[in-house]
Write a protein that holds these residues in place. Structure first.
Motif, PDB file in Angstrom:
ATOM      1  N   ARG A  68       0.702  -1.177  -0.084  1.00  0.00           N
ATOM      2  CA  ARG A  68       0.059  -0.192   0.098  1.00  0.00           C
ATOM      3  C   ARG A  68       0.928   1.346  -0.075  1.00  0.00           C
ATOM      4  O   ARG A  68       2.143   1.251   0.466  1.00  0.00           O
ATOM      5  N   TRP A  69       0.254   2.295  -0.406  1.00  0.00           N
ATOM      6  CA  TRP A  69       1.055   3.619  -0.393  1.00  0.00           C
ATOM      7  C   TRP A  69       1.168   4.219   0.982  1.00  0.00           C
ATOM      8  O   TRP A  69       0.253   3.980   1.753  1.00  0.00           O
ATOM      9  N   THR A  70       2.459   4.775   1.278  1.00  0.00           N
ATOM     10  CA  THR A  70       2.611   5.096   2.510  1.00  0.00           C
ATOM     11  C   THR A  70       3.145   6.503   2.259  1.00  0.00           C
ATOM     12  O   THR A  70       3.186   7.187   1.453  1.00  0.00           O
ATOM     13  N   LYS A  71       3.543   7.325   3.470  1.00  0.00           N
ATOM     14  CA  LYS A  71       4.072   8.548   3.268  1.00  0.00           C
ATOM     15  C   LYS A  71       5.172   8.970   2.661  1.00  0.00           C
ATOM     16  O   LYS A  71       5.457   9.748   2.019  1.00  0.00           O
ATOM     17  N   MET A  76       9.825   2.853  -1.531  1.00  0.00           N
ATOM     18  CA  MET A  76      11.122   3.233  -0.489  1.00  0.00           C
ATOM     19  C   MET A  76      10.951   2.534   0.766  1.00  0.00           C
ATOM     20  O   MET A  76      12.351   2.200   1.273  1.00  0.00           O
ATOM     21  N   PRO A  77       9.701   2.106   1.405  1.00  0.00           N
ATOM     22  CA  PRO A  77      10.181   1.395   2.513  1.00  0.00           C
ATOM     23  C   PRO A  77      10.855   0.108   2.385  1.00  0.00           C
ATOM     24  O   PRO A  77      11.486  -0.351   3.423  1.00  0.00           O
ATOM     25  N   LYS A 229      11.934  11.707  -4.053  1.00  0.00           N
ATOM     26  CA  LYS A 229      10.324  11.785  -3.912  1.00  0.00           C
ATOM     27  C   LYS A 229       9.601  10.840  -4.724  1.00  0.00           C
ATOM     28  O   LYS A 229       9.826  11.285  -5.982  1.00  0.00           O
ATOM     29  N   GLU A 230       9.084   9.708  -4.134  1.00  0.00           N
ATOM     30  CA  GLU A 230       8.246   8.901  -5.082  1.00  0.00           C
ATOM     31  C   GLU A 230       7.071   9.274  -5.201  1.00  0.00           C
ATOM     32  O   GLU A 230       6.351   9.767  -4.561  1.00  0.00           O
ATOM     33  N   LYS A 231       6.761   9.300  -6.679  1.00  0.00           N
ATOM     34  CA  LYS A 231       5.141   9.633  -7.072  1.00  0.00           C
ATOM     35  C   LYS A 231       4.289   8.314  -7.240  1.00  0.00           C
ATOM     36  O   LYS A 231       4.942   7.309  -7.586  1.00  0.00           O
ATOM     37  N   ASP A 232       3.090   8.766  -7.135  1.00  0.00           N
ATOM     38  CA  ASP A 232       2.136   7.675  -7.440  1.00  0.00           C
ATOM     39  C   ASP A 232       2.177   7.430  -8.928  1.00  0.00           C
ATOM     40  O   ASP A 232       2.538   8.283  -9.790  1.00  0.00           O
ATOM     41  N   GLY A 384       0.130  -1.335 -11.442  1.00  0.00           N
ATOM     42  CA  GLY A 384       1.027  -2.197 -10.730  1.00  0.00           C
ATOM     43  C   GLY A 384       1.769  -3.012 -11.305  1.00  0.00           C
ATOM     44  O   GLY A 384       2.269  -4.040 -10.782  1.00  0.00           O
ATOM     45  N   HIS A 385       1.799  -3.099 -12.726  1.00  0.00           N
ATOM     46  CA  HIS A 385       2.514  -4.176 -13.604  1.00  0.00           C
ATOM     47  C   HIS A 385       3.883  -3.542 -13.647  1.00  0.00           C
ATOM     48  O   HIS A 385       4.809  -4.475 -13.879  1.00  0.00           O
TER      49      HIS A 385
END
Length: 472
Positions: A68-71, A76-77, A229-232, A384-385
């Motif tokens: 899931r997307w986090t802050k 990155m996590p 900074k990661e983008k969605d 998500g591919h």
């Protein structure tokens, strides 16, 4: 994307290459001559280790695609969590345990752990390219920055390792050109430490090198975290659903451009890996260059590092498929080195090989985003591919290089390699020449032939870009 943003992204991937380079060039000779493991057991360690990393790729892709997307992002996590464990496993991979009987299990365990953990880093890191920008030129530019820093990381890793551990492989009783028919037994007497002594000079210098490279790992991840900074997913709608991993894997394996790209660079990367892993052994035992191998490694990687910008400009002007011709440059020069093992020629071959290696490193990672865009256009309502593409690509290339390394080490066992002696049997020398010259040449030629059928051209890339902008 700012230059600082691209640099921080590029620096984040360098530590993996630093450690990977040190292992690629020196792990085989370390296992044979310092740890006193037989070539057969060394082949098992190398193959099973690579295979474990390869198997981890689709597993990592599966779990990352479910994240899931986090802050701090979705990718990155994973990179932050696995780095400390990677450093620990890397250090113990170069530690000489005081026991002998279980040494194969020791190195197999920590090499497998290291390969698996680097995969948990590499899959999200390489997929991060797709979440930096939607612009193809910006992604290509970021990839060029990344590959430049990764080649510099490879250079730093090989140079650090080579300079620190060079003294562990200097046999002062070995003459540069030992007489062929000598009866002096000192020429064949091993000059290496007791295999049960973990505090010998040879063992210590390898642990020092491992500690230094572990510090580089920690520095790289800090820079990546602070500077990127990661983008969605910029193309996905709120209504879009993530593609199930197994279904996505099946779709990627049926996607023509991806299959051709993967098959081509599967063979090319195996050829490059064979060159890397056998170069030090070749210089030491087959070419009377035992006092030059660390400098040859530096020349190869320095040449690769400085030529990345050239290849980036080349592929922008003439196209990515056309740039692949540079990979073939190493073939005639490698054959010359095998047939005429001259010092001056060796340095020239090292320089040309670096140019070819740079092209082989830059091109697949520059072409893979184009394949992902092409797939996105054909499957516009899934997301998500990206991790599926990157994890399966790394899986295939790792598995192929693992098989290649296992076969090469097993070949040395079959031909009678003996650790620590000055002159290896003629069959061993012939095997090393084949592994350096003939086998890589065949693999590269076949890989380039497959790449001829890769369907994505510069024109189709522009059409895909326009279509995706309309979609977005």
């Amino acid at each position: 994307l700012s230059i600082c943003h691209k640099l921080c992204y590029a620096i984040g991937g360098a530590p993996n290459q630093v450690a990977g380079s040190a292992a690629a060039f020196f792990l085989q000779i370390y296992l044979l001559d310092i740890a006193h493991i037989t070539p057969f057991h060394a082949s098992l360690v190398l193959f099973i280790g690579k295979a474990s990393g390869a198997v981890t790729d689709p597993v990592a892709g599966f779990f990352i695609s479910k994240s899931r997307w986090t802050k701090i992002g979705r990718l990155m996590p994973w990179m932050l969590a696995c780095t400390p464990f990677t450093v620990v496993s890397y250090f113990f991979m170069w530690y000489l345990p005081p026991f002998v009987s279980g040494r194969v299990a020791w190195y197999l365990t920590f090499y497998c752990l290291f390969q698996a953990l680097t995969t948990l880093f590499q899959v999200p890191y390489s997929a991060l390219t797709m979440f930096l920008s939607t612009d193809q030129k910006e992604r290509d530019s970021a990839t060029a920055y990344r590959m430049t820093m990764e080649v510099l990381g490879t250079l730093i890793g090989a140079a650090l390792q080579g300079q620190i551990v060079a003294s562990a492989h200097v046999s002062h009783h070995c003459t540069v050109n030992p007489p062929v028919n000598t009866t002096d037994s000192s020429h064949d007497t091993p000059n290496f430490p007791d295999p049960s002594d973990p505090m010998s000079h040879q063992a210590k210098v390898y642990m020092i090198a491992a500690g230094v490279i572990g510090g580089v790992y920690l520095l790289g991840i800090v820079i990546l975290f602070l500077g990127v900074k990661e983008k969605d997913d910029p193309y996905a709608l709120n209504s879009d659903r993530a593609i199930p991993f197994c279904k996505g894997l099946g779709l990627t394996m049926k996607h023509g451009p991806y299959v051709k790209l993967t098959a081509s660079f599967l063979l090319i990367s195996t050829a490059v890996q064979l060159e890397q892993s056998n170069l030090v052994l070749f210089c030491t035992h087959a070419a009377n260059l035992r006092n030059h191998f660390q400098y040859l490694v530096v020349i190869i990687l320095a040449s690769a590092a400085v030529s990345i910008p050239f290849w980036q400009k080349f592929l922008q002007r003439f196209g990515k498929k056309c740039a692949a011709c540079g990979i073939s440059w190493m073939i005639p020069f490698a054959v010359m080195l095998v047939t005429i093992p001259n010092v001056i020629l060796a340095y020239f071959v090292a320089f040309i090989s670096g140019l070819s290696i740079a092209a082989s490193l830059l091109l697949p990672w520059s072409m893979l985003p184009d394949v992902v865009d092409n797939f996105r256009l054909q499957n516009p309502h899934g997301k998500g591919h990206e991790t599926i593409f990157y994890s399966s690509y790394v899986f295939v290339t790792k598995m192929s290089t693992g098989i290649g390394l296992g076969i090469s080490a097993a070949g040395l066992e079959f031909t009678g390699y003996k650790p620590g002696i000055c002159r290896q049997p003629r069959d061993v020398i012939l095997t090393l020449k084949i592994l350096i010259g003939v086998v890589p040449a065949i693999l590269i030629l076949v890989g380039l032939f497959i790449l001829l059928f890769y369907p994505i051209t510069e024109e189709s890339r522009k059409e895909t870009k326009l279509a995706l902008e309309v979609l977005r």
